[in-house]
Motif scaffolding. Structure first.
Motif, PDB file in Angstrom:
ATOM      1  N   ALA A 126      -2.617   2.766  -1.059  1.00  0.00           N
ATOM      2  CA  ALA A 126      -1.860   1.760  -0.312  1.00  0.00           C
ATOM      3  C   ALA A 126      -0.621   2.344   0.362  1.00  0.00           C
ATOM      4  CB  ALA A 126      -1.489   0.591  -1.218  1.00  0.00           C
ATOM      5  N   GLY A 127      -0.734   3.547   0.917  1.00  0.00           N
ATOM      6  CA  GLY A 127       0.386   4.157   1.615  1.00  0.00           C
ATOM      7  C   GLY A 127       1.421   4.807   0.714  1.00  0.00           C
ATOM      8  N   ALA A 159       3.089  16.382   5.288  1.00  0.00           N
ATOM      9  CA  ALA A 159       4.182  15.595   5.851  1.00  0.00           C
ATOM     10  C   ALA A 159       4.250  14.231   5.179  1.00  0.00           C
ATOM     11  CB  ALA A 159       3.974  15.435   7.355  1.00  0.00           C
ATOM     12  N   GLY A 160       5.460  13.796   4.864  1.00  0.00           N
ATOM     13  CA  GLY A 160       5.648  12.475   4.277  1.00  0.00           C
ATOM     14  C   GLY A 160       5.520  12.453   2.771  1.00  0.00           C
ATOM     15  N   THR A 161       5.283  13.608   2.130  1.00  0.00           N
ATOM     16  CA  THR A 161       5.201  13.636   0.680  1.00  0.00           C
ATOM     17  C   THR A 161       6.246  14.593   0.133  1.00  0.00           C
ATOM     18  OG1 THR A 161       3.618  15.459   0.557  1.00  0.00           O
ATOM     19  CG2 THR A 161       2.703  13.234   0.751  1.00  0.00           C
ATOM     20  N   GLY A 171       7.185  11.609  -5.596  1.00  0.00           N
ATOM     21  CA  GLY A 171       6.368  10.857  -4.666  1.00  0.00           C
ATOM     22  C   GLY A 171       7.163  10.088  -3.649  1.00  0.00           C
ATOM     23  N   THR A 172       6.426   9.287  -2.904  1.00  0.00           N
ATOM     24  CA  THR A 172       6.995   8.447  -1.866  1.00  0.00           C
ATOM     25  C   THR A 172       6.405   7.056  -2.017  1.00  0.00           C
ATOM     26  OG1 THR A 172       7.123  10.337  -0.379  1.00  0.00           O
ATOM     27  CG2 THR A 172       7.256   8.152   0.621  1.00  0.00           C
ATOM     28  N   PHE A 173       7.245   6.040  -2.111  1.00  0.00           N
ATOM     29  CA  PHE A 173       6.802   4.658  -2.158  1.00  0.00           C
ATOM     30  C   PHE A 173       7.060   4.026  -0.812  1.00  0.00           C
ATOM     31  CE2 PHE A 173       8.318   4.763  -6.817  1.00  0.00           C
ATOM     32  CZ  PHE A 173       7.130   5.320  -7.232  1.00  0.00           C
ATOM     33  N   SER A 174       6.075   3.334  -0.273  1.00  0.00           N
ATOM     34  CA  SER A 174       6.291   2.638   0.985  1.00  0.00           C
ATOM     35  C   SER A 174       7.054   1.357   0.713  1.00  0.00           C
ATOM     36  CB  SER A 174       4.961   2.355   1.687  1.00  0.00           C
ATOM     37  OG  SER A 174       4.164   1.509   0.888  1.00  0.00           O
ATOM     38  N   VAL A 175       7.823   0.936   1.693  1.00  0.00           N
ATOM     39  CA  VAL A 175       8.607  -0.282   1.577  1.00  0.00           C
ATOM     40  C   VAL A 175       8.094  -1.253   2.623  1.00  0.00           C
ATOM     41  CG1 VAL A 175      10.927  -1.284   1.727  1.00  0.00           C
ATOM     42  CG2 VAL A 175      10.604   1.009   0.770  1.00  0.00           C
ATOM     43  N   PRO A 176       7.717  -2.479   2.233  1.00  0.00           N
ATOM     44  CA  PRO A 176       7.212  -3.435   3.223  1.00  0.00           C
ATOM     45  C   PRO A 176       8.284  -3.813   4.223  1.00  0.00           C
ATOM     46  CG  PRO A 176       7.429  -4.471   1.054  1.00  0.00           C
ATOM     47  CD  PRO A 176       7.781  -3.036   0.887  1.00  0.00           C
ATOM     48  N   LYS A 177       7.857  -4.059   5.463  1.00  0.00           N
ATOM     49  CA  LYS A 177       8.790  -4.483   6.506  1.00  0.00           C
ATOM     50  C   LYS A 177       9.289  -5.885   6.200  1.00  0.00           C
ATOM     51  CE  LYS A 177       6.660  -1.645   9.922  1.00  0.00           C
ATOM     52  NZ  LYS A 177       7.352  -0.898  10.875  1.00  0.00           N
ATOM     53  N   ARG A 178      10.570  -6.072   6.428  1.00  0.00           N
ATOM     54  CA  ARG A 178      11.174  -7.391   6.177  1.00  0.00           C
ATOM     55  C   ARG A 178      11.693  -7.935   7.499  1.00  0.00           C
ATOM     56  NH1 ARG A 178      12.733  -4.011   1.894  1.00  0.00           N
ATOM     57  NH2 ARG A 178      12.097  -4.794  -0.124  1.00  0.00           N
TER      58      ARG A 178
END
Length: 179
Positions: A126-127, A159-161, A171-178
């Motif tokens: 999930a990203g 990239a992105g990790t 790691g990297t946790f995605s954050v939902p857009k608000r």
């Protein structure tokens, strides 16, 4: 948001482990289909050696690697040998619904219904990305545990990790857009 929370009902403990859950139970009794560039049967040892772009599929899980050893019990049921363990090496990728894991090595113990991945482990769902040294996936519960024990170095370095170092999980946790 609920998917993020389900994926990262993550419990980071002092030992540097991450616990991830959200997958459904895997059907480890389903037939195992495979393809490879080469196969060597060693009947007296109850094993088969697969090499060259090996792909193994069982139910909704796929395991890809450069090489794989398939251990079987010697018993034949409905014309098929009873596989007990798969040992994979070289660019190992395990794909399950909504989840992809990469490592240097993996062991799928069919009797215990557990996949253990070692060396430069990266788990993506999930990203979100988690890196470590060892990943254990319980196929009955869908629970995945990543720890920082190191076999073969840090995470994928894409990239992105964030790569794992010093026996830690990162790691990297995605954050939902608000709005």
């Amino acid at each position: 948001m609920q998917r993020l929370l389900a994926f990262f009902a993550v419990s980071l403990v002092l030992s540097g482990a991450a616990v991830v859950s959200a997958q459904t139970a895997h059907n480890s009794a389903a037939p195992i289909n495979f393809s490879a560039d080469h196969i060597e049967l060693q009947d007296k040892a109850n094993r088969a050696l697969l090499s060259g772009s090996v792909s193994v599929k069982q139910a909704e899980m796929t395991l890809n690697a450069a090489r794989m050893t398939v251990a079987y019990t010697g018993q034949v049921v409905d014309g098929s040998p009873q596989v007990s363990r798969l040992d994979a090496a070289g660019n190992v990728v395990v794909t399950r619904p909504d989840q992809t894991a990469r490592s240097n090595f993996a062991v799928y113990d069919l009797n215990k219904r557990v996949v253990t991945m070692l060396g430069a482990v990266t788990l993506i769902q999930a990203g979100n990305t988690v890196n470590g040294g060892r990943l254990t996936i319980n196929l009955d519960t869908g629970r995945a545990v990543i720890d920082g024990s190191s076999v073969g170095g840090g995470g994928g370095g894409k990239a992105g990790t964030t790569t794992s170092s010093g026996g830690r999980v990162s790691g990297t946790f995605s954050v939902p857009k608000r709005n």
